[in-house]
Motif scaffolding. Structure first.
Motif, PDB file in Angstrom:
ATOM      1  N   ASN A  15       0.822  -1.204   0.000  1.00  0.00           N
ATOM      2  CA  ASN A  15       0.000   0.000   0.000  1.00  0.00           C
ATOM      3  C   ASN A  15       0.860   1.259   0.000  1.00  0.00           C
ATOM      4  N   ILE A  44      -7.491   8.422   0.726  1.00  0.00           N
ATOM      5  CA  ILE A  44      -7.228   7.469   1.792  1.00  0.00           C
ATOM      6  C   ILE A  44      -6.967   6.119   1.146  1.00  0.00           C
ATOM      7  N   THR A  46      -6.390   2.268   1.558  1.00  0.00           N
ATOM      8  CA  THR A  46      -6.982   1.458   2.617  1.00  0.00           C
ATOM      9  C   THR A  46      -6.515   0.011   2.647  1.00  0.00           C
ATOM     10  N   CYS A  47      -6.721  -0.606   3.834  1.00  0.00           N
ATOM     11  CA  CYS A  47      -6.375  -2.011   4.062  1.00  0.00           C
ATOM     12  C   CYS A  47      -7.580  -2.723   4.659  1.00  0.00           C
ATOM     13  N   SER A  48      -7.860  -3.936   4.177  1.00  0.00           N
ATOM     14  CA  SER A  48      -8.981  -4.689   4.744  1.00  0.00           C
ATOM     15  C   SER A  48      -8.581  -6.114   5.109  1.00  0.00           C
ATOM     16  N   GLN A  54      -9.779  -1.845   8.804  1.00  0.00           N
ATOM     17  CA  GLN A  54     -10.931  -1.408   8.012  1.00  0.00           C
ATOM     18  C   GLN A  54     -11.755  -0.397   8.799  1.00  0.00           C
ATOM     19  N   VAL A  57     -10.299   3.015   8.730  1.00  0.00           N
ATOM     20  CA  VAL A  57     -10.508   3.727   7.469  1.00  0.00           C
ATOM     21  C   VAL A  57     -11.772   4.576   7.546  1.00  0.00           C
ATOM     22  N   VAL A  78     -11.260   7.322  -1.946  1.00  0.00           N
ATOM     23  CA  VAL A  78     -10.783   6.137  -1.233  1.00  0.00           C
ATOM     24  C   VAL A  78     -10.215   5.174  -2.273  1.00  0.00           C
ATOM     25  N   VAL A  82     -10.116  -1.704   0.816  1.00  0.00           N
ATOM     26  CA  VAL A  82     -11.485  -1.464   1.263  1.00  0.00           C
ATOM     27  C   VAL A  82     -12.336  -0.973   0.096  1.00  0.00           C
TER      28      VAL A  82
END
Length: 446
Positions: A15, A44, A46-48, A54, A57, A78, A82
């Motif tokens: 990321n 933003i 994001t990471c999930s 999450q 976020v 975004v 995510v």
């Protein structure tokens, strides 16, 4: 006059690398800022992979709602996992965002920004193309966060074909696809020209690099090609799936002096019963066999790993086997997490969930044991002389420098002069801390 862009990044090193690419793509119209208040564009990333990041976020994006009310022309977007996971659903929870770009679609950021004024609705792009090849985005010195940095990340592949039962990655990053080797080498050469001396190759499973593509080198061959780049001193890579760690790769690591003596080799659990439920495709015995080969050929190898506690159906005896594996392998560090359900995954539908308080207890036990092991390993460095690539000033003291050993251990040290950033130096270790070592400068090697 250029506009300003603020990017907040959550999650993994990939990321971080994606964020940097976005900044390179926007270089003609935007300059980066660390202050969202002065930004014309907020992104933003994001990471999930787990539930907690999450949630962060949504909290982060919510902070900018009032900012948009004050500045209606402000654009908020975004990107990342995510965005890929939620798609149009993001607009239900975050109706004030202007765009959402998935893990392959963020490369279209310029096109999206050009379309927004003509489009009455937010733009959501989350298609995953199995034949996707990321375009080459070369680094620009003026946009690198630290123009004098010594280390850098380079993504060599993305996606995953393993479908571990707990993991969302194949669903948000797509299937495995490898970048052309000539593009990887071109990017690394550009980074070396900018002063980078160590690169970390990134992929969800770097060991399977090139195996699906015709005419590509395999990962061992790629490592040897990269090591021929003049001015590049060190090569790291992450992450390696244990089932694909071949004897050939271990031999390459042992014989190539530029490849660092550190390997992140995710175990996840020490019980064969749990590993099978996780769909990890190896047993603990097979894992230990590979560890033995690594230690035989690279005696000072530093291993790190990931551990998940409280996987559905994990019994106390299964958990005890995980603790036993920590004692046998003796990792330098671990990254440990409580299991959490993720969308799309098989484990989400498993019924034999472990209670939250039990997951918490097991996590504490894992971390307590590993703390002792790490302290013991770090103590073994005391009195030794190690080679350290200097990355800059120590975060703890501006009259000390910091860098890493080939085993990826942070060393803070005193030196007669402080202009050693980007140099390889020899340091004598005098003290071991909980997460780093302290030493004294001996000499500059290069």
């Amino acid at each position: 006059m250029k506009k300003r862009v603020y990017v907040k990044t959550f999650g993994c090193q990939m990321n971080e690398n994606d964020t940097e690419k976005v900044l390179f793509l926007l270089k003609d119209e935007y300059i980066p800022t660390d202050n969202p208040e002065e930004a014309d564009l907020i992104i933003i990333n994001t990471c999930s992979v787990r539930e907690k990041p999450q949630h962060k976020v949504y909290s982060e994006v919510g902070r900018y709602k009032s900012l948009k009310k004050k500045k209606p022309q402000l654009l908020i977007g975004v990107m990342g996992c995510v965005a890929q996971q939620e798609g149009e659903n993001l607009l239900v929870r975050l109706p004030y965002i202007d765009f959402a770009l998935g893990t392959q679609s963020f490369y279209r950021i310029k096109e999206v920004l050009e379309q927004l004024p003509k489009n009455p609705n937010p733009i959501v792009l989350t298609e995953l193309n199995p034949n996707f090849k990321p375009p080459l985005v070369l680094p620009e010195e003026s946009l690198i966060k630290d123009p004098e940095r010594v280390t850098a990340f380079v993504t060599i592949m993305q996606g995953c074909d393993n479908f571990c039962s707990y993991c969302i990655v194949p669903y948000v990053r797509g299937r495995e696809t490898s970048r052309p080797p000539e593009e990887i080498i071109e990017e690394i050469k550009r980074l070396v020209d900018l002063g980078v001396r160590e690169i970390t190759l990134l992929g969800q499973n770097v060991n399977s690099y090139g195996l699906k593509e015709t005419g590509y080198p395999d990962f061992s061959e790629l490592l040897n090609l990269i090591s021929q780049i003049e001015g590049l001193w060190r090569i790291r890579f992450t992450t390696s799936h244990p089932k694909d760690l071949s004897d050939r790769l271990i031999k390459t690591m042992a014989e190539n002096p530029k490849i660092c003596h550190h390997l992140h080799l995710p175990l996840q659990a020490g019980s064969n019963r749990v590993l099978k439920k996780m769909n990890r495709k190896y047993t603990k015995e097979e894992y230990l066999e590979k560890v033995a080969k690594l230690k035989a050929l690279i005696p000072d190898i530093a291993l790190t790993t990931d551990i998940i506690v409280g996987f559905p159906g994990e019994r106390e005896e299964d958990f005890e086997e995980t603790l036993e594996m920590l004692k046998i392998v003796r990792y330098h560090e671990i990254f440990s997490f409580k299991y959490s359900d993720r969308p799309f995954t098989a484990a989400k539908n498993f019924t034999d969930k472990v209670p939250e308080e039990e997951k918490e207890r097991r996590l504490e036990a894992v971390q307590k044991l590993q703390k002792t092991i790490t302290e013991e390993i770090y103590q073994e460095y005391v009195g030794k002389e190690v080679d350290v690539l200097v990355e800059g000033f120590s975060s703890k003291s501006k009259d000390k420098l910091m860098g890493r050993t080939t085993t990826n251990v942070i060393v803070n040290f005193s030196a007669p002069r402080l202009n050693l950033k980007g140099r390889l130096v020899k340091v004598k270790i005098e003290e071991a801390g909980k997460h780093s070592l302290k030493g004294i400068y001996l000499q500059t090697l290069k």
